[in-house]
Design an enzyme around this catalytic site. Structure first.
Site, PDB file in Angstrom:
ATOM      1  N   LYS A  79       0.852  -1.199   0.000  1.00 37.49           N
ATOM      2  CA  LYS A  79       0.000   0.000   0.000  1.00 37.49           C
ATOM      3  C   LYS A  79       0.886   1.247   0.000  1.00 37.49           C
ATOM      4  CE  LYS A  79      -3.938   2.040   2.492  1.00 37.49           C
ATOM      5  NZ  LYS A  79      -4.855   1.896   3.635  1.00 37.49           N
ATOM      6  N   SER A 154      -9.760   2.009   2.596  1.00 34.20           N
ATOM      7  CA  SER A 154      -8.851   2.694   1.702  1.00 34.20           C
ATOM      8  C   SER A 154      -7.832   1.790   0.998  1.00 34.20           C
ATOM      9  CB  SER A 154      -8.086   3.774   2.479  1.00 34.20           C
ATOM     10  OG  SER A 154      -7.309   3.205   3.501  1.00 34.20           O
ATOM     11  N   SER A 178     -10.130  -0.205   6.767  1.00 25.85           N
ATOM     12  CA  SER A 178      -9.449  -0.087   5.468  1.00 25.85           C
ATOM     13  C   SER A 178      -8.793  -1.350   4.925  1.00 25.85           C
ATOM     14  CB  SER A 178      -8.388   0.997   5.542  1.00 25.85           C
ATOM     15  OG  SER A 178      -8.951   2.224   5.209  1.00 25.85           O
TER      16      SER A 178
HETATM   17  N1  LIG Z   1      -8.899   4.496   6.917  1.00 25.38           N
HETATM   18  C1  LIG Z   1      -9.864   3.638   7.084  1.00 25.38           C
HETATM   19  O1  LIG Z   1      -9.691   2.642   7.781  1.00 25.38           O
HETATM   20  C2  LIG Z   1     -11.088   3.829   6.299  1.00 25.38           C
HETATM   21  C3  LIG Z   1     -12.175   4.681   6.769  1.00 25.38           C
HETATM   22  N2  LIG Z   1     -13.225   4.473   5.815  1.00 25.38           N
HETATM   23  C4  LIG Z   1     -11.828   6.143   6.806  1.00 25.38           C
HETATM   24  O2  LIG Z   1     -12.091   6.814   5.840  1.00 25.38           O
HETATM   25  O3  LIG Z   1     -11.360   6.665   7.785  1.00 25.38           O
END
Ligand SMILES: NC(=O)C[C@H](N)C(=O)O
Length: 485
Positions: A79, A154, A178
Protein backbone atom coordinates in the site's frame (compact mmCIF):
# COMPACT_ATOMS: atom_id res chain seq x y z
CA UNK A 1 -4.41 -22.20 -13.53
CA UNK A 2 -2.42 -19.21 -12.28
CA UNK A 3 0.57 -19.92 -10.06
CA UNK A 4 -0.99 -17.55 -7.56
CA UNK A 5 -3.93 -19.89 -6.99
CA UNK A 6 -1.49 -22.08 -5.06
CA UNK A 7 -0.96 -21.56 -1.36
CA UNK A 8 2.35 -20.15 -0.10
CA UNK A 9 3.27 -23.56 1.32
CA UNK A 10 2.76 -25.20 -2.11
CA UNK A 11 4.74 -22.56 -3.97
CA UNK A 12 7.50 -22.85 -1.40
CA UNK A 13 7.61 -26.58 -1.99
CA UNK A 14 8.03 -26.01 -5.76
CA UNK A 15 10.79 -23.46 -5.17
CA UNK A 16 12.51 -25.77 -2.72
CA UNK A 17 12.52 -28.63 -5.23
CA UNK A 18 13.67 -26.19 -7.93
CA UNK A 19 10.60 -26.96 -10.05
CA UNK A 20 9.99 -23.22 -10.06
CA UNK A 21 12.23 -20.16 -9.85
CA UNK A 22 11.64 -16.76 -8.29
CA UNK A 23 12.00 -15.30 -11.80
CA UNK A 24 9.06 -17.47 -12.91
CA UNK A 25 6.97 -15.99 -10.11
CA UNK A 26 7.96 -12.42 -10.94
CA UNK A 27 7.26 -13.12 -14.64
CA UNK A 28 3.82 -14.38 -13.69
CA UNK A 29 3.15 -11.19 -11.78
CA UNK A 30 4.16 -8.85 -14.61
CA UNK A 31 2.43 -11.00 -17.23
CA UNK A 32 -0.83 -10.74 -15.31
CA UNK A 33 -0.30 -7.02 -14.70
CA UNK A 34 0.14 -6.63 -18.47
CA UNK A 35 -3.17 -8.43 -19.04
CA UNK A 36 -5.43 -6.83 -16.43
CA UNK A 37 -3.91 -3.68 -14.94
CA UNK A 38 -5.44 -1.57 -17.72
CA UNK A 39 -8.85 -2.58 -16.34
CA UNK A 40 -8.24 -2.79 -12.59
CA UNK A 41 -5.81 0.15 -12.07
CA UNK A 42 -4.51 -1.16 -8.76
CA UNK A 43 -0.94 0.18 -8.90
CA UNK A 44 0.43 3.69 -8.54
CA UNK A 45 4.06 2.66 -9.11
CA UNK A 46 5.53 -0.50 -10.59
CA UNK A 47 9.09 -1.49 -9.71
CA UNK A 48 9.78 -3.96 -12.51
CA UNK A 49 13.51 -3.47 -12.95
CA UNK A 50 14.33 -3.91 -9.27
CA UNK A 51 11.87 -6.79 -8.89
CA UNK A 52 13.49 -8.69 -11.78
CA UNK A 53 16.99 -7.98 -10.43
CA UNK A 54 15.95 -9.17 -6.96
CA UNK A 55 14.45 -12.34 -8.47
CA UNK A 56 17.67 -13.07 -10.34
CA UNK A 57 19.76 -12.59 -7.19
CA UNK A 58 17.45 -14.87 -5.18
CA UNK A 59 17.59 -17.55 -7.88
CA UNK A 60 21.39 -17.42 -7.87
CA UNK A 61 21.39 -17.72 -4.09
CA UNK A 62 19.08 -20.74 -4.30
CA UNK A 63 21.67 -22.57 -6.42
CA UNK A 64 23.98 -22.55 -3.41
CA UNK A 65 21.38 -23.65 -0.85
CA UNK A 66 17.69 -24.42 -1.21
CA UNK A 67 15.49 -21.71 0.36
CA UNK A 68 14.06 -22.50 3.76
CA UNK A 69 12.29 -19.20 4.39
CA UNK A 70 8.57 -19.70 3.64
CA UNK A 71 8.13 -16.29 1.99
CA UNK A 72 11.30 -16.59 -0.09
CA UNK A 73 10.89 -15.01 -3.51
CA UNK A 74 7.16 -14.37 -3.27
CA UNK A 75 5.78 -11.31 -5.16
CA UNK A 76 4.12 -8.76 -2.92
CA UNK A 77 2.37 -5.39 -3.44
CA UNK A 78 2.62 -2.62 -0.84
CA UNK A 79 0.00 0.00 0.00
CA UNK A 80 1.35 3.40 -0.95
CA UNK A 81 1.29 4.81 2.59
CA UNK A 82 4.08 2.46 3.72
CA UNK A 83 7.46 4.04 3.04
CA UNK A 84 9.93 2.24 0.79
CA UNK A 85 13.48 3.56 0.47
CA UNK A 86 14.08 5.05 -2.96
CA UNK A 87 10.70 3.83 -4.24
CA UNK A 88 8.12 6.60 -4.72
CA UNK A 89 5.60 6.69 -1.87
CA UNK A 90 2.66 9.06 -2.29
CA UNK A 91 -0.15 7.99 0.08
CA UNK A 92 -2.16 8.72 -3.12
CA UNK A 93 -1.78 12.44 -2.47
CA UNK A 94 -0.63 15.14 -4.87
CA UNK A 95 1.24 16.67 -1.97
CA UNK A 96 3.61 13.66 -2.01
CA UNK A 97 3.54 13.07 -5.76
CA UNK A 98 7.34 12.95 -6.12
CA UNK A 99 8.33 11.77 -2.66
CA UNK A 100 11.15 9.20 -2.53
CA UNK A 101 11.59 8.08 1.09
CA UNK A 102 15.09 7.84 2.53
CA UNK A 103 14.29 4.84 4.73
CA UNK A 104 12.22 1.65 4.79
CA UNK A 105 9.28 1.08 7.14
CA UNK A 106 9.92 -1.65 9.71
CA UNK A 107 7.47 -3.97 7.93
CA UNK A 108 9.46 -3.50 4.70
CA UNK A 109 12.70 -4.35 6.51
CA UNK A 110 11.03 -7.46 7.86
CA UNK A 111 9.84 -8.46 4.39
CA UNK A 112 13.39 -7.99 3.14
CA UNK A 113 14.59 -10.39 5.82
CA UNK A 114 11.89 -12.81 4.68
CA UNK A 115 13.14 -12.27 1.09
CA UNK A 116 9.87 -11.36 -0.60
CA UNK A 117 10.00 -9.42 -3.89
CA UNK A 118 8.23 -6.05 -4.04
CA UNK A 119 6.33 -5.62 -7.31
CA UNK A 120 5.06 -2.09 -6.73
CA UNK A 121 3.03 0.37 -4.70
CA UNK A 122 -0.74 0.16 -4.54
CA UNK A 123 -3.48 2.74 -4.93
CA UNK A 124 -5.56 3.88 -1.95
CA UNK A 125 -7.77 6.72 -0.80
CA UNK A 126 -5.63 9.80 -0.17
CA UNK A 127 -3.94 9.42 3.24
CA UNK A 128 -6.24 6.40 3.79
CA UNK A 129 -9.32 8.60 4.10
CA UNK A 130 -12.15 6.86 2.31
CA UNK A 131 -13.95 3.60 1.68
CA UNK A 132 -13.88 3.31 -2.11
CA UNK A 133 -10.53 4.50 -3.58
CA UNK A 134 -12.47 7.35 -5.19
CA UNK A 135 -10.51 9.74 -2.96
CA UNK A 136 -7.17 8.82 -4.50
CA UNK A 137 -5.40 11.90 -5.85
CA UNK A 138 -4.38 9.95 -8.96
CA UNK A 139 -6.88 7.36 -10.19
CA UNK A 140 -9.77 5.08 -9.36
CA UNK A 141 -9.08 1.40 -8.81
CA UNK A 142 -11.95 -0.79 -10.02
CA UNK A 143 -13.37 -3.96 -8.51
CA UNK A 144 -12.05 -7.06 -10.37
CA UNK A 145 -15.44 -8.78 -9.89
CA UNK A 146 -17.33 -5.99 -11.60
CA UNK A 147 -15.58 -3.02 -13.16
CA UNK A 148 -18.57 -0.74 -12.49
CA UNK A 149 -18.04 -1.19 -8.75
CA UNK A 150 -15.55 0.18 -6.25
CA UNK A 151 -12.95 -2.16 -4.71
CA UNK A 152 -13.55 -0.65 -1.26
CA UNK A 153 -11.05 1.42 0.66
CA UNK A 154 -8.85 2.69 1.70
CA UNK A 155 -6.64 -0.33 0.83
CA UNK A 156 -8.55 -0.82 -2.45
CA UNK A 157 -5.44 -1.35 -4.58
CA UNK A 158 -4.10 -3.89 -2.07
CA UNK A 159 -7.31 -5.97 -2.18
CA UNK A 160 -7.93 -5.61 -5.93
CA UNK A 161 -4.35 -6.59 -6.90
CA UNK A 162 -4.62 -9.83 -4.91
CA UNK A 163 -8.12 -10.63 -6.21
CA UNK A 164 -6.98 -9.95 -9.80
CA UNK A 165 -3.96 -12.27 -9.40
CA UNK A 166 -1.40 -9.52 -10.02
CA UNK A 167 0.51 -10.34 -6.83
CA UNK A 168 0.39 -13.26 -4.48
CA UNK A 169 -0.35 -11.06 -1.47
CA UNK A 170 -0.18 -7.48 -0.29
CA UNK A 171 0.05 -5.21 2.72
CA UNK A 172 -2.72 -2.78 3.63
CA UNK A 173 -3.44 -0.54 6.59
CA UNK A 174 -6.63 -0.30 8.62
CA UNK A 175 -7.71 2.73 10.65
CA UNK A 176 -11.48 2.17 10.58
CA UNK A 177 -11.91 -0.83 8.27
CA UNK A 178 -9.45 -0.09 5.47
CA UNK A 179 -8.15 -3.67 5.22
CA UNK A 180 -11.33 -5.59 6.01
CA UNK A 181 -13.89 -3.69 3.93
CA UNK A 182 -11.89 -3.89 0.65
CA UNK A 183 -11.09 -7.54 1.42
CA UNK A 184 -14.84 -8.12 1.76
CA UNK A 185 -15.63 -6.24 -1.48
CA UNK A 186 -12.92 -8.08 -3.46
CA UNK A 187 -13.45 -11.60 -2.06
CA UNK A 188 -10.06 -11.97 -0.35
CA UNK A 189 -8.77 -12.42 3.23
CA UNK A 190 -7.80 -9.29 5.17
CA UNK A 191 -6.53 -9.13 8.75
CA UNK A 192 -6.44 -6.06 11.00
CA UNK A 193 -4.13 -7.13 13.82
CA UNK A 194 -4.36 -5.99 17.45
CA UNK A 195 -3.22 -2.39 17.83
CA UNK A 196 0.50 -2.55 18.66
CA UNK A 197 1.20 -5.99 17.17
CA UNK A 198 2.72 -4.67 13.93
CA UNK A 199 5.10 -1.71 13.96
CA UNK A 200 3.76 1.55 12.53
CA UNK A 201 7.27 2.93 11.97
CA UNK A 202 7.26 4.11 8.36
CA UNK A 203 3.47 4.04 7.98
CA UNK A 204 2.43 7.55 6.91
CA UNK A 205 0.27 8.50 9.88
CA UNK A 206 -3.45 9.20 9.52
CA UNK A 207 -4.82 8.54 13.02
CA UNK A 208 -1.97 7.16 15.11
CA UNK A 209 -4.07 5.64 17.90
CA UNK A 210 -6.04 3.57 15.36
CA UNK A 211 -3.73 2.80 12.38
CA UNK A 212 -2.48 -0.78 11.97
CA UNK A 213 -0.71 -2.50 9.07
CA UNK A 214 -1.96 -5.96 8.10
CA UNK A 215 -1.86 -8.66 5.40
CA UNK A 216 -4.25 -9.25 2.49
CA UNK A 217 -4.11 -12.73 0.93
CA UNK A 218 -6.14 -15.30 -0.97
CA UNK A 219 -6.51 -17.68 1.93
CA UNK A 220 -6.24 -17.82 5.72
CA UNK A 221 -3.06 -19.90 5.91
CA UNK A 222 -1.13 -17.45 3.71
CA UNK A 223 -2.43 -14.61 5.84
CA UNK A 224 -1.06 -16.25 8.99
CA UNK A 225 2.35 -16.70 7.32
CA UNK A 226 2.51 -13.06 6.36
CA UNK A 227 1.38 -11.75 9.73
CA UNK A 228 4.01 -13.86 11.47
CA UNK A 229 6.66 -12.25 9.25
CA UNK A 230 5.66 -8.64 9.94
CA UNK A 231 4.54 -8.78 13.61
CA UNK A 232 6.79 -8.08 16.58
CA UNK A 233 8.12 -5.45 18.93
CA UNK A 234 9.90 -2.46 17.44
CA UNK A 235 11.64 0.18 19.50
CA UNK A 236 11.09 2.69 16.68
CA UNK A 237 7.34 2.65 17.44
CA UNK A 238 6.51 3.70 21.00
CA UNK A 239 3.10 2.00 20.83
CA UNK A 240 4.55 -1.30 19.66
CA UNK A 241 3.70 -4.11 22.10
CA UNK A 242 6.37 -6.31 23.58
CA UNK A 243 4.58 -9.65 23.31
CA UNK A 244 5.58 -13.09 22.08
CA UNK A 245 4.39 -13.79 18.55
CA UNK A 246 2.62 -17.15 18.59
CA UNK A 247 2.84 -19.84 15.95
CA UNK A 248 -0.25 -18.79 13.98
CA UNK A 249 0.16 -21.62 11.49
CA UNK A 250 0.28 -24.21 14.27
CA UNK A 251 -2.98 -22.85 15.65
CA UNK A 252 -4.81 -23.49 12.36
CA UNK A 253 -4.94 -27.21 12.94
CA UNK A 254 -7.30 -28.48 15.55
CA UNK A 255 -11.04 -28.14 15.56
CA UNK A 256 -13.42 -25.52 16.89
CA UNK A 257 -15.55 -27.88 18.98
CA UNK A 258 -16.96 -26.09 21.99
CA UNK A 259 -15.90 -22.66 20.72
CA UNK A 260 -18.26 -19.92 21.91
CA UNK A 261 -19.34 -17.34 19.34
CA UNK A 262 -21.07 -14.05 20.13
CA UNK A 263 -23.23 -12.40 17.47
CA UNK A 264 -23.96 -8.73 18.26
CA UNK A 265 -27.54 -7.82 17.49
CA UNK A 266 -26.35 -4.33 16.51
CA UNK A 267 -24.37 -5.87 13.61
CA UNK A 268 -27.39 -7.42 11.91
CA UNK A 269 -29.87 -4.61 12.38
CA UNK A 270 -31.19 -1.81 10.22
CA UNK A 271 -29.09 -0.81 7.22
CA UNK A 272 -27.58 -4.26 6.75
CA UNK A 273 -28.47 -5.66 3.34
CA UNK A 274 -30.66 -8.81 3.31
CA UNK A 275 -28.16 -10.96 1.38
CA UNK A 276 -25.39 -9.91 3.75
CA UNK A 277 -27.51 -10.90 6.75
CA UNK A 278 -28.38 -14.22 5.13
CA UNK A 279 -24.72 -15.02 4.37
CA UNK A 280 -23.83 -14.47 8.04
CA UNK A 281 -26.71 -16.67 9.25
CA UNK A 282 -25.61 -19.40 6.80
CA UNK A 283 -22.03 -19.06 8.06
CA UNK A 284 -23.23 -19.55 11.62
CA UNK A 285 -24.95 -22.79 10.59
CA UNK A 286 -21.65 -24.02 9.16
CA UNK A 287 -19.72 -23.00 12.27
CA UNK A 288 -22.30 -24.80 14.42
CA UNK A 289 -21.89 -27.90 12.31
CA UNK A 290 -18.16 -27.69 13.00
CA UNK A 291 -18.86 -27.83 16.73
CA UNK A 292 -19.11 -24.17 17.79
CA UNK A 293 -22.10 -22.65 19.56
CA UNK A 294 -23.42 -19.13 19.14
CA UNK A 295 -25.60 -16.67 21.03
CA UNK A 296 -26.86 -13.20 20.38
CA UNK A 297 -25.21 -10.48 22.48
CA UNK A 298 -25.26 -6.71 22.66
CA UNK A 299 -22.46 -4.18 22.15
CA UNK A 300 -24.63 -1.35 23.47
CA UNK A 301 -22.34 1.57 22.61
CA UNK A 302 -21.99 0.58 18.94
CA UNK A 303 -24.39 3.32 17.94
CA UNK A 304 -21.86 5.95 19.02
CA UNK A 305 -18.91 4.35 17.22
CA UNK A 306 -19.22 6.19 13.91
CA UNK A 307 -19.37 9.66 15.51
CA UNK A 308 -16.58 8.75 17.95
CA UNK A 309 -14.34 7.48 15.17
CA UNK A 310 -14.81 10.44 12.85
CA UNK A 311 -14.13 12.88 15.70
CA UNK A 312 -11.02 11.14 16.99
CA UNK A 313 -9.53 10.11 13.65
CA UNK A 314 -10.06 13.58 12.17
CA UNK A 315 -8.54 15.22 15.25
CA UNK A 316 -5.46 13.02 14.98
CA UNK A 317 -5.30 13.65 11.24
CA UNK A 318 -5.39 17.41 11.77
CA UNK A 319 -2.28 17.10 13.96
CA UNK A 320 -0.49 14.46 11.85
CA UNK A 321 -0.98 16.23 8.54
CA UNK A 322 0.41 19.52 9.87
CA UNK A 323 3.83 18.28 8.75
CA UNK A 324 2.89 18.68 5.07
CA UNK A 325 3.77 22.35 4.83
CA UNK A 326 5.80 22.70 1.65
CA UNK A 327 9.01 22.94 3.68
CA UNK A 328 9.77 19.44 4.84
CA UNK A 329 8.17 17.10 2.33
CA UNK A 330 6.80 16.96 -1.15
CA UNK A 331 4.92 19.58 -3.08
CA UNK A 332 5.49 23.35 -2.63
CA UNK A 333 3.39 25.92 -4.44
CA UNK A 334 5.42 27.78 -7.07
CA UNK A 335 3.52 31.05 -6.63
CA UNK A 336 3.65 32.48 -3.12
CA UNK A 337 4.74 35.96 -2.05
CA UNK A 338 5.59 35.13 1.55
CA UNK A 339 5.85 32.23 4.01
CA UNK A 340 2.23 32.22 5.23
CA UNK A 341 0.93 32.33 1.69
CA UNK A 342 3.32 29.48 0.80
CA UNK A 343 1.84 27.29 3.60
CA UNK A 344 -1.72 28.11 2.65
CA UNK A 345 -1.37 27.61 -1.08
CA UNK A 346 0.75 24.48 -0.75
CA UNK A 347 -1.89 22.82 1.40
CA UNK A 348 -4.84 24.15 -0.59
CA UNK A 349 -3.34 22.90 -3.86
CA UNK A 350 -1.77 19.70 -2.51
CA UNK A 351 -4.60 18.12 -0.49
CA UNK A 352 -7.83 16.71 -1.94
CA UNK A 353 -11.36 17.58 -0.81
CA UNK A 354 -11.85 14.75 1.70
CA UNK A 355 -8.49 15.35 3.37
CA UNK A 356 -9.32 19.04 3.77
CA UNK A 357 -12.74 18.19 5.18
CA UNK A 358 -11.18 15.96 7.85
CA UNK A 359 -8.45 18.46 8.74
CA UNK A 360 -11.12 21.14 9.26
CA UNK A 361 -13.36 18.80 11.27
CA UNK A 362 -10.46 17.68 13.44
CA UNK A 363 -9.07 21.17 13.97
CA UNK A 364 -12.53 22.33 15.03
CA UNK A 365 -12.94 19.44 17.47
CA UNK A 366 -9.55 20.21 19.06
CA UNK A 367 -9.96 23.96 19.31
CA UNK A 368 -10.35 25.63 22.69
CA UNK A 369 -13.96 25.87 23.78
CA UNK A 370 -14.89 22.75 21.80
CA UNK A 371 -12.22 20.33 22.98
CA UNK A 372 -14.14 19.10 26.05
CA UNK A 373 -17.45 18.87 24.24
CA UNK A 374 -16.12 16.90 21.28
CA UNK A 375 -12.63 15.43 21.53
CA UNK A 376 -12.64 14.65 25.25
CA UNK A 377 -16.15 13.27 25.17
CA UNK A 378 -15.28 11.05 22.20
CA UNK A 379 -12.29 9.69 24.14
CA UNK A 380 -14.61 8.75 27.00
CA UNK A 381 -17.06 7.03 24.67
CA UNK A 382 -14.13 5.16 23.10
CA UNK A 383 -13.44 3.63 26.52
CA UNK A 384 -17.08 2.52 26.80
CA UNK A 385 -16.90 0.89 23.36
CA UNK A 386 -13.71 -0.94 24.37
CA UNK A 387 -15.41 -2.12 27.56
CA UNK A 388 -18.35 -3.49 25.53
CA UNK A 389 -15.89 -5.79 23.76
CA UNK A 390 -14.08 -6.79 26.96
CA UNK A 391 -17.40 -7.72 28.58
CA UNK A 392 -18.33 -9.99 25.67
CA UNK A 393 -14.89 -11.63 25.61
CA UNK A 394 -15.28 -12.65 29.25
CA UNK A 395 -17.79 -15.24 28.09
CA UNK A 396 -17.11 -15.79 24.39
CA UNK A 397 -14.07 -16.70 22.26
CA UNK A 398 -14.89 -14.67 19.15
CA UNK A 399 -17.46 -12.21 17.84
CA UNK A 400 -18.91 -12.88 14.38
CA UNK A 401 -20.84 -10.60 12.04
CA UNK A 402 -20.69 -9.05 8.58
CA UNK A 403 -17.68 -6.97 7.51
CA UNK A 404 -19.68 -4.38 5.59
CA UNK A 405 -23.42 -3.67 5.45
CA UNK A 406 -23.51 -4.08 1.64
CA UNK A 407 -21.53 -5.65 -1.19
CA UNK A 408 -19.32 -3.37 -3.31
CA UNK A 409 -21.30 -0.31 -4.34
CA UNK A 410 -21.25 1.41 -7.74
CA UNK A 411 -18.61 3.97 -8.62
CA UNK A 412 -20.03 7.40 -7.83
CA UNK A 413 -22.91 5.98 -5.75
CA UNK A 414 -21.73 7.38 -2.41
CA UNK A 415 -19.66 10.38 -3.41
CA UNK A 416 -22.18 13.19 -3.11
CA UNK A 417 -22.84 12.89 0.62
CA UNK A 418 -19.81 12.10 2.83
CA UNK A 419 -22.10 10.68 5.54
CA UNK A 420 -23.29 7.80 3.34
CA UNK A 421 -19.65 6.94 2.67
CA UNK A 422 -18.78 7.11 6.39
CA UNK A 423 -21.76 4.84 7.21
CA UNK A 424 -20.13 2.03 5.26
CA UNK A 425 -17.60 1.67 8.10
CA UNK A 426 -20.22 1.09 10.77
CA UNK A 427 -19.30 -2.58 11.38
CA UNK A 428 -15.52 -2.23 11.22
CA UNK A 429 -14.88 0.97 13.17
CA UNK A 430 -15.75 -0.31 16.68
CA UNK A 431 -12.94 -2.87 16.31
CA UNK A 432 -10.32 -0.14 15.75
CA UNK A 433 -11.66 1.93 18.64
CA UNK A 434 -11.31 -1.12 20.91
CA UNK A 435 -7.89 -2.06 19.46
CA UNK A 436 -8.84 -5.74 19.01
CA UNK A 437 -7.95 -7.95 16.00
CA UNK A 438 -10.43 -8.87 13.25
CA UNK A 439 -10.35 -10.66 9.93
CA UNK A 440 -12.63 -10.57 6.88
CA UNK A 441 -12.99 -13.81 4.91
CA UNK A 442 -15.18 -14.62 1.89
CA UNK A 443 -18.58 -16.00 2.95
CA UNK A 444 -20.89 -15.68 -0.06
CA UNK A 445 -21.95 -13.69 -3.10
CA UNK A 446 -24.75 -11.28 -3.88
CA UNK A 447 -25.41 -11.00 -7.63
CA UNK A 448 -21.84 -12.03 -8.38
CA UNK A 449 -20.28 -9.68 -5.82
CA UNK A 450 -18.32 -11.16 -2.90
CA UNK A 451 -19.44 -10.81 0.72
CA UNK A 452 -17.21 -10.91 3.80
CA UNK A 453 -17.58 -12.50 7.21
CA UNK A 454 -15.92 -10.60 10.04
CA UNK A 455 -14.40 -12.59 12.90
CA UNK A 456 -13.24 -10.50 15.85
CA UNK A 457 -10.98 -11.69 18.68
CA UNK A 458 -9.80 -10.39 22.04
CA UNK A 459 -6.53 -8.42 22.31
CA UNK A 460 -3.55 -10.36 20.88
CA UNK A 461 -5.71 -13.41 20.22
CA UNK A 462 -5.10 -13.53 16.46
CA UNK A 463 -4.56 -17.30 16.80
CA UNK A 464 -8.19 -17.95 17.69
CA UNK A 465 -9.40 -15.64 14.93
CA UNK A 466 -7.28 -17.52 12.39
CA UNK A 467 -8.42 -20.88 13.71
CA UNK A 468 -12.12 -20.06 13.27
CA UNK A 469 -11.47 -18.44 9.87
CA UNK A 470 -9.51 -21.46 8.70
CA UNK A 471 -12.12 -23.96 9.88
CA UNK A 472 -14.81 -22.02 8.00
CA UNK A 473 -12.66 -21.72 4.89
CA UNK A 474 -11.93 -25.45 4.84
CA UNK A 475 -15.67 -26.17 4.99
CA UNK A 476 -16.56 -23.78 2.13
CA UNK A 477 -15.59 -22.94 -1.45
CA UNK A 478 -16.13 -19.18 -1.56
CA UNK A 479 -12.40 -18.39 -1.50
CA UNK A 480 -11.76 -20.63 -4.52
CA UNK A 481 -13.86 -18.58 -6.93
CA UNK A 482 -11.94 -16.21 -9.19
CA UNK A 483 -13.16 -13.03 -10.87
CA UNK A 484 -13.32 -13.21 -14.65
CA UNK A 485 -11.31 -10.38 -16.08
N1 LIG B 1 -8.90 4.50 6.92
C1 LIG B 1 -9.86 3.64 7.08
O1 LIG B 1 -9.69 2.64 7.78
C2 LIG B 1 -11.09 3.83 6.30
C3 LIG B 1 -12.17 4.68 6.77
N2 LIG B 1 -13.22 4.47 5.82
C4 LIG B 1 -11.83 6.14 6.81
O2 LIG B 1 -12.09 6.81 5.84
O3 LIG B 1 -11.36 6.66 7.78
Amino acid sequence: MSLFEHKISEIHELLHKRDLSVSDLVDESFKRIGEVEGKVQAFLTLDEENARAAAKALDEKAVQSAPTNKLYGLPIGIKDNIVTKGLRTTAASKILENFDPIYDATVIQKLQQAETVTIGKLNMDEFAMGSSNENSGFKKTLNPWNLDRVPGGSSGGSAASVAAGEVLFSLGSDTGGSIRQPASFCGVVGMKPTYGLVSRFGLIAFASSLDQIGPITRNVEDNAFLLKAIAGHDEMDSTSANVDIPDYIGSLTGDIKGLRIAVPKEYLGEGVNEEVRKSVMDALVILERLGATWEEVSLPHSKYALATYYLLSSSEASANLARFDGVRYGYRTPNAENLIEMYKKTRAEGFGEEVKRRIMLGTFALSSGYYDAYYKKAQKVRTLIKQDFENVFEKYDVIVGPTAPTPAFKIGENTTDPMTMYANDILTIPVNLAGVPAISIPCGFDKGLPLGLQIIGSHFNESTVYKVAHAFEQATDFHKKQPEL
